[in-house]
Write a protein that holds these residues in place. Sequence first.
Motif, PDB file in Angstrom:
ATOM      1  N   GLU A  49       0.835  -1.210   0.000  1.00 18.49           N
ATOM      2  CA  GLU A  49       0.000   0.000   0.000  1.00 18.49           C
ATOM      3  C   GLU A  49       0.869   1.258   0.000  1.00 18.49           C
ATOM      4  O   GLU A  49       0.534   2.260  -0.645  1.00 18.49           O
ATOM      5  CB  GLU A  49      -0.908   0.010   1.238  1.00 18.49           C
ATOM      6  CG  GLU A  49      -1.933  -1.115   1.283  1.00 18.49           C
ATOM      7  CD  GLU A  49      -3.150  -0.829   0.442  1.00 18.49           C
ATOM      8  OE1 GLU A  49      -3.238   0.277  -0.119  1.00 18.49           O
ATOM      9  OE2 GLU A  49      -4.012  -1.719   0.319  1.00 18.49           O
ATOM     10  N   LEU A  58       0.721 -12.300  -4.453  1.00 21.38           N
ATOM     11  CA  LEU A  58       1.075 -10.921  -4.125  1.00 21.38           C
ATOM     12  C   LEU A  58       2.579 -10.696  -4.324  1.00 21.38           C
ATOM     13  O   LEU A  58       3.002  -9.623  -4.772  1.00 21.38           O
ATOM     14  CB  LEU A  58       0.678 -10.602  -2.682  1.00 21.38           C
ATOM     15  CG  LEU A  58       0.814  -9.134  -2.274  1.00 21.38           C
ATOM     16  CD1 LEU A  58      -0.056  -8.245  -3.139  1.00 21.38           C
ATOM     17  CD2 LEU A  58       0.448  -8.950  -0.807  1.00 21.38           C
ATOM     18  N   ARG A  91      -9.038  -6.252  -2.913  1.00 25.36           N
ATOM     19  CA  ARG A  91      -7.744  -5.565  -3.090  1.00 25.36           C
ATOM     20  C   ARG A  91      -6.562  -6.476  -2.786  1.00 25.36           C
ATOM     21  O   ARG A  91      -5.460  -6.249  -3.272  1.00 25.36           O
ATOM     22  CB  ARG A  91      -7.671  -4.341  -2.161  1.00 25.36           C
ATOM     23  CG  ARG A  91      -8.393  -3.117  -2.672  1.00 25.36           C
ATOM     24  CD  ARG A  91      -8.146  -1.944  -1.768  1.00 25.36           C
ATOM     25  NE  ARG A  91      -8.473  -2.212  -0.374  1.00 25.36           N
ATOM     26  CZ  ARG A  91      -8.443  -1.317   0.597  1.00 25.36           C
ATOM     27  NH1 ARG A  91      -8.071  -0.082   0.326  1.00 25.36           N
ATOM     28  NH2 ARG A  91      -8.750  -1.638   1.834  1.00 25.36           N
ATOM     29  N   GLN A  92      -6.782  -7.503  -1.980  1.00 22.47           N
ATOM     30  CA  GLN A  92      -5.689  -8.416  -1.622  1.00 22.47           C
ATOM     31  C   GLN A  92      -5.353  -9.375  -2.760  1.00 22.47           C
ATOM     32  O   GLN A  92      -4.321 -10.046  -2.708  1.00 22.47           O
ATOM     33  CB  GLN A  92      -6.056  -9.214  -0.369  1.00 22.47           C
ATOM     34  CG  GLN A  92      -6.212  -8.366   0.874  1.00 22.47           C
ATOM     35  CD  GLN A  92      -6.547  -9.197   2.102  1.00 22.47           C
ATOM     36  OE1 GLN A  92      -6.129 -10.346   2.221  1.00 22.47           O
ATOM     37  NE2 GLN A  92      -7.311  -8.632   3.018  1.00 22.47           N
ATOM     38  N   ASN A  93      -6.216  -9.445  -3.760  1.00 24.11           N
ATOM     39  CA  ASN A  93      -5.939 -10.297  -4.923  1.00 24.11           C
ATOM     40  C   ASN A  93      -5.064  -9.507  -5.897  1.00 24.11           C
ATOM     41  O   ASN A  93      -5.505  -8.498  -6.450  1.00 24.11           O
ATOM     42  CB  ASN A  93      -7.255 -10.692  -5.604  1.00 24.11           C
ATOM     43  CG  ASN A  93      -7.038 -11.633  -6.775  1.00 24.11           C
ATOM     44  OD1 ASN A  93      -5.948 -11.713  -7.347  1.00 24.11           O
ATOM     45  ND2 ASN A  93      -8.075 -12.355  -7.139  1.00 24.11           N
ATOM     46  N   PRO A  94      -3.834  -9.937  -6.138  1.00 20.95           N
ATOM     47  CA  PRO A  94      -2.936  -9.162  -7.009  1.00 20.95           C
ATOM     48  C   PRO A  94      -3.496  -8.929  -8.408  1.00 20.95           C
ATOM     49  O   PRO A  94      -3.232  -7.904  -9.019  1.00 20.95           O
ATOM     50  CB  PRO A  94      -1.674 -10.049  -7.074  1.00 20.95           C
ATOM     51  CG  PRO A  94      -1.737 -10.895  -5.855  1.00 20.95           C
ATOM     52  CD  PRO A  94      -3.185 -11.134  -5.596  1.00 20.95           C
ATOM     53  N   ARG A 149      -6.567  -6.377  -7.920  1.00 19.97           N
ATOM     54  CA  ARG A 149      -6.302  -5.263  -7.014  1.00 19.97           C
ATOM     55  C   ARG A 149      -6.599  -3.892  -7.622  1.00 19.97           C
ATOM     56  O   ARG A 149      -7.346  -3.085  -7.053  1.00 19.97           O
ATOM     57  CB  ARG A 149      -4.831  -5.325  -6.561  1.00 19.97           C
ATOM     58  CG  ARG A 149      -4.405  -4.162  -5.698  1.00 19.97           C
ATOM     59  CD  ARG A 149      -2.962  -4.316  -5.246  1.00 19.97           C
ATOM     60  NE  ARG A 149      -2.473  -3.124  -4.604  1.00 19.97           N
ATOM     61  CZ  ARG A 149      -2.781  -2.750  -3.366  1.00 19.97           C
ATOM     62  NH1 ARG A 149      -3.576  -3.492  -2.640  1.00 19.97           N
ATOM     63  NH2 ARG A 149      -2.289  -1.642  -2.846  1.00 19.97           N
TER      64      ARG A 149
END
Length: 491
Positions: free
Chosen positions: A45, A72, A395-398, A401
């Motif tokens: 982030e 990620l 958002r945690q999924n690359p 995201r």
Amino acid sequence: MVKVEPFVVTRDGDEIILSAMAVKTEKELSETLHSLWLKAVSAIELRNVGYAISLLQEILKQEPEFLTGRQLLRRAEVTKTKSAKKIFFNISMAPIALMRAQREVKKDPKRAVEMLEKILETEPYNRQANLVLKDAAVAAGWPEIGVFALRTLLEENSRDVKVLHELGRLYRQLGDHDQEVEIYNQITAINPLDAKALQMGKDASAHGSMKRGGWTQAESYRDLIKDKEVAISLEQQSRMRLTGESLDQQIAETYAHHKQEPQNIDLARRLGALNEQKEDFEAAIGWYQYAADLTKGADAGLVRKVSDLKIKSLEREIAAHEEFLSTQGVAGELSAKKAEHLKSAKAKRAEILIDDARERVGRNPTDLQLRFELGENLFNAGQFREALPELQRARQNPHARLKAMNLLGCCYSELGMLDLAVKQLEEASNEILSMDPTKKEIVYNLGLVYERMGELEKSVACMKQIYEVDYGYRDVAKRVESSYERNISRT
């Protein structure tokens, strides 16, 4: 190193099926590793990519099956590689490291995976390294990582037919026939003359039907049809694109066979396909639903087909209403009715899409891609507050995201939270270096938010970024050029 049991090997016909091991999820991480994971996400982030990579590598050394962490990590590596300055005469050491890793695949595949990750840190799209990673992961009993390695290559080149074939074969080994069908459909879309893909796709569809229906004892799907001549006829018909009287004749003949064997799933499916070819969507939906009911909902492909055709039918209805209103205007009693029908059709479409997405999330609650799709459908339906938690998790999924951050920014904007919208869209924009289609959309939406905030200079600055690379994007040219006209009029 976490101990992983070897693959369970069973037989399905003449094929060896490798049972996929469950991947580790965030919830299954130890307290220490979970803390590192949160730090890694925070580092991403804050665009501290190097620190995030080191944290994620440490996590994967202890929990190699943590697939989301590996995804990620690869995203961070791609970002770092794209932002790094190119060094002339830089000699890659990847070929030597690859040879060492290949030698380890048979002796210690888990060690080989670690070695390959060192190569991928600086060359995340290295073709050979990803292919060897697939082999090592499968040998180690981590097939999902093998799938991920091939998906990484397709991220760079989605039309790489050789990699698609490799992925199709891996899905077949795993017994995931639905995914296998999807891969072979992609191949035939790229190359309609690929006979191997056509045949493998048909075989995968047949195996999937047998497996879901509990017919694994059958030697082939023909054994599910008592009349072998009917089975052969269905095969021949599936190769033809029928029209007019010949299509009606096939519907009549297939219906006659259905009357004799009302429990025959393949005949019901065939009637659905023929009516779909005729573009009688109402009849096609009815037959596909009938076939799905015969499997008691076990055939996900049939259930999805019913949903897709309902959407297709509604989209055709929506297009007809929109065309009428664009030519006749919105005045008058008939136009008012058409406008009401249009609104109703759009609401039905949104409802189907949301219900379908919720059902898939219910089956796979940890799948962040499905979370994104649910959030996207909720956003498109105007349910902005309901979309927020789904998009925040996505958002945690690359892979999802940036799109999730874009929609989050739009949700905040629609809800009047303009400062949060700016923060989200700026972060998303900063993560993309080149002005690709995704960044154009993000920057455009950021410009609209600035406009709503009264920050006209910042809004125009966003539009200028797009104008410099794509004059024809939406109404960017009009917005930028009018800003210069306003300045001239003031002087």
